[in-house]
Motif scaffolding. Structure first.
Motif, PDB file in Angstrom:
ATOM      1  N   SER A 158       0.842  -1.283  -0.144  1.00  0.00           N
ATOM      2  CA  SER A 158      -0.077   0.022   0.032  1.00  0.00           C
ATOM      3  C   SER A 158       0.892   1.499  -0.050  1.00  0.00           C
ATOM      4  O   SER A 158       2.050   1.229   0.496  1.00  0.00           O
TER       5      SER A 158
ATOM      6  N   GLU B 282      -5.556   1.976   1.798  1.00  0.00           N
ATOM      7  CA  GLU B 282      -5.941   1.285   0.592  1.00  0.00           C
ATOM      8  C   GLU B 282      -4.788   0.240   0.275  1.00  0.00           C
ATOM      9  O   GLU B 282      -3.772   0.556  -0.063  1.00  0.00           O
ATOM     10  N   TRP B 283      -5.295  -0.987   0.092  1.00  0.00           N
ATOM     11  CA  TRP B 283      -4.418  -2.219   0.191  1.00  0.00           C
ATOM     12  C   TRP B 283      -4.348  -2.934  -1.412  1.00  0.00           C
ATOM     13  O   TRP B 283      -5.598  -3.068  -1.859  1.00  0.00           O
ATOM     14  N   SER B 284      -3.419  -3.555  -1.944  1.00  0.00           N
ATOM     15  CA  SER B 284      -3.448  -4.165  -3.196  1.00  0.00           C
ATOM     16  C   SER B 284      -4.142  -5.516  -2.756  1.00  0.00           C
ATOM     17  O   SER B 284      -4.418  -6.095  -1.699  1.00  0.00           O
TER      18      SER B 284
END
Length: 597
Positions: free
Chosen positions: A512, A517-519
């Motif tokens: 991230s 917001e994370w992959s």
């Protein structure tokens, strides 16, 4: 009907009603027969009829007079035929649906009938890929201590595998309470049960990982099985070669560092140049150095352990590791495995001059029951913060040391959650990542465990409540988050928790730019196979509790993890390493493996 004078029959209203019904039925049958007879008559090629001296001619039609009107019976027949065909189609669809519903009910009954658990209040808990752990029947609700052995298996007197196959297991047997046979031997091998009519049970997960797609309870699992074994017919793809990356499939050129998992840079030529700790076409996989068997991490002669966390002293340069150490229920025994972790886990401190050990235990920091230690240095004060859980399912507690671990403050409960992965921020706040249960994980998934996050504004107060929503799209537990030398966020976690099997590729990695917001995570970022410096290797059943150690430049230095189900010889073939106290089976220890080439 004529009656004799000796009988008097009174025609009641009920008799009359039944007689009228019969008459109406006979008339209806006659009328329907007439209509059918008319519709079956051959068509006239030309028919002429007269109506009030007016001729009406129809070619290739049958026109008849019904009452005061003339009707084309062929057109009516065609309309009736269309209606009949539609009705027949609808009826056929209804029959097919009924057949499908019937088959599903039969299948449900068949599956319900097949229950190897003698007590219907128990459900089967399978351990397909744990060589020393037999399948057991666990009481519904998952209470760890309440179990029995499936039909065809017997108890093993409290020793792993707990339930063993009956075949060959009779030697040394004895009768336990209620006539249950218990043995100390494992001649029959760990209990293994299978439904002989089981459908395909395997599917592809992220990262080219093949896992089982079904389990109990079924509500926990989303996604149908496609393949019959753990090879998935080689259809899952090779993530290391980039077969799972859309940017490689579309043009074989990266467009930004994000395409390189933020663990490398995207060169002007469109290729990912990975940092020393990462590898793979997209840099999403961890790159390890071989392990020196003299420096395994923390392998105590007396006690089993299950993961730890490390900080380096600014004053002495020593590495201080805080470890989950599991005591035996009987004091005289040694290294009793993971079975008592929920009640006999304590936190101990050990030190080493090298990050990968060997480590020497100094003292107990927290008594049972404390588990899941995670220690971090505050970027604002330099104080050490130790996070643990105060029970098998929480709560999360925090202690602070102002003198590098010599003394600690009183533990403060900061969250009701479990499995803490804290990240201390420069503004004095803490982002507390944790494991949540019963989450709505996107389908398909093999567990409802997920990773969520809450904010703790100051160190001596509880955290704000979490919204309870998962922050990554995959099931997971044991989160550990760090910020690298470029300011990017990385999360290491167990991507195949609890009933997700097999667990050989359970290492998860998500990235991230802001920690919010994370992959989509990479499953299989690290696996359970350990390479040694002497050229040998070993494959364990599980590798969990990952925590990264960073160097002074915030570059990943070493990964700490807990391993179990390893071969007793630890890569030495059939010969047992004399200085190795590891017992194999469900015994476990804390492994430290350096990153890079």
């Amino acid at each position: 009907r004529r009656l004799s004078s000796a009988h008097v029959v009174v025609m009641t209203d009920a008799h009359r009603h039944r007689r009228n019904q019969r008459l109406m039925f006979y008339l209806a049958v006659i009328a329907i027969s007439a209509v059918i007879w008319v519709s079956l008559q051959p068509d006239d090629t030309s028919t002429t009829v007269s109506n009030n001296n007016n001729n009406v001619t129809a070619i290739s039609n049958k026109i008849v007079k019904l009452g005061s009107s003339y009707v084309n019976m062929n057109l009516q027949t065609e309309e009736v035929d269309n209606d009949t065909r539609q009705t027949q189609t609808t009826q056929q669809q209804l029959l097919e649906q009924q057949q499908i519903s019937h088959d599903m009910k039969i299948e449900k009954k068949r599956k319900k009938r097949w229950n190897p658990c003698l007590n219907t209040k128990y459900e089967l808990e399978r351990h397909d890929y744990e060589t020393q752990h037999g399948d057991i029947c666990r009481v519904k609700g998952g209470v760890m201590g309440l179990y029995e052995c499936p039909d065809g298996c017997h108890e093993t007197a409290g020793n792993a595998p707990y339930c063993a196959n009956d075949g060959g297991g009779g030697g040394g047997g004895k009768q336990g309470g209620g006539g249950v046979r218990k043995t100390n031997g494992h001649k029959g091998g760990p209990c293994r049960v299978r439904n002989p009519d089981a459908p395909p049970e395997y599917r592809c997960d992220d990262g080219g990982v093949c896992i089982m797609a079904v389990g109990t309870p079924k509500s926990q699992f989303k996604g149908k099985g496609v393949y019959y074994d753990d090879s998935c017919d080689g259809q899952c793809g090779n993530g290391r070669e980039g077969e799972l990356n859309s940017w490689i499939a579309n043009g074989k050129r990266c467009n930004s560092d994000y395409d390189c998992s933020l663990a490398g840079i995207c060169t002007p030529q469109g290729q990912c140049q990975c940092d020393p700790w990462a590898e793979g076409v997209d840099c999403s996989y961890l790159k390890f150095q071989p392990v020196d068997k003299a420096r395994l991490g923390y392998l105590d002669e007396q006690h089993t352990s299950w993961g730890g966390s490390i900080v380096q002293s600014a004053n002495t340069g020593l590495y201080h590791m805080f470890i989950s150490e599991i005591l035996c229920k009987i004091d005289s025994r040694k290294r009793c495995g993971l079975s008592a972790w929920q009640t006999h886990s304590r936190i101990v401190e050990a030190t080493s001059t090298q990050v990968d050990g060997p480590y020497t235990r100094l003292k107990q920091v927290l008594p049972p029951e404390h588990h899941n230690p995670s220690v971090h240095i505050s970027p604002t004060t330099g104080h050490w913060h130790l996070f643990t859980i105060g029970g098998s399912t929480g709560p999360i507690e925090r202690m602070v040391s102002t003198d590098e671990g010599k003394t600690w403050s009183h533990a403060i409960t900061i969250s009701p959650e479990q499995n803490p992965g804290p990240l201390l921020m420069s503004d004095g706040s803490t982002r507390l990542f944790f494991r949540g249960d019963g989450m709505d994980i996107p389908s398909p998934t093999c567990s409802d465990e997920g990773i969520s996050m809450q904010v703790c504004p100051v160190e001596n107060e509880p955290c704000h409540p979490s919204n309870g929503l998962p922050i990554i799209s995959h099931t997971g537990e044991d989160p550990s988050v760090f910020v690298d030398h470029r300011g990017n966020y990385h999360m290491m976690f167990n991507a195949l928790p609890y009933k997700c099997v097999p667990k050989f590729d359970q290492g998860g990695h998500a990235w991230s730019k802001d920690g919010i917001e994370w992959s989509t995570p990479r499953t299989g970022a690290f696996d359970t196979t350990i390479q040694f410096t002497d050229g040998t290797s070993m494959k364990c059943e599980r590798r969990e509790r990952p925590q990264m150690v960073l160097d002074k430049d915030r570059m990943p230095l070493a990964l700490i993890s807990a391993v179990t189900g390893c071969p007793r010889a630890l890569g030495e073939g059939e010969s047992v390493w004399k200085s190795n106290p590891y017992k194999g089976g469900d015994d476990s220890f804390t492994l430290i493996q350096k990153m890079g080439a």
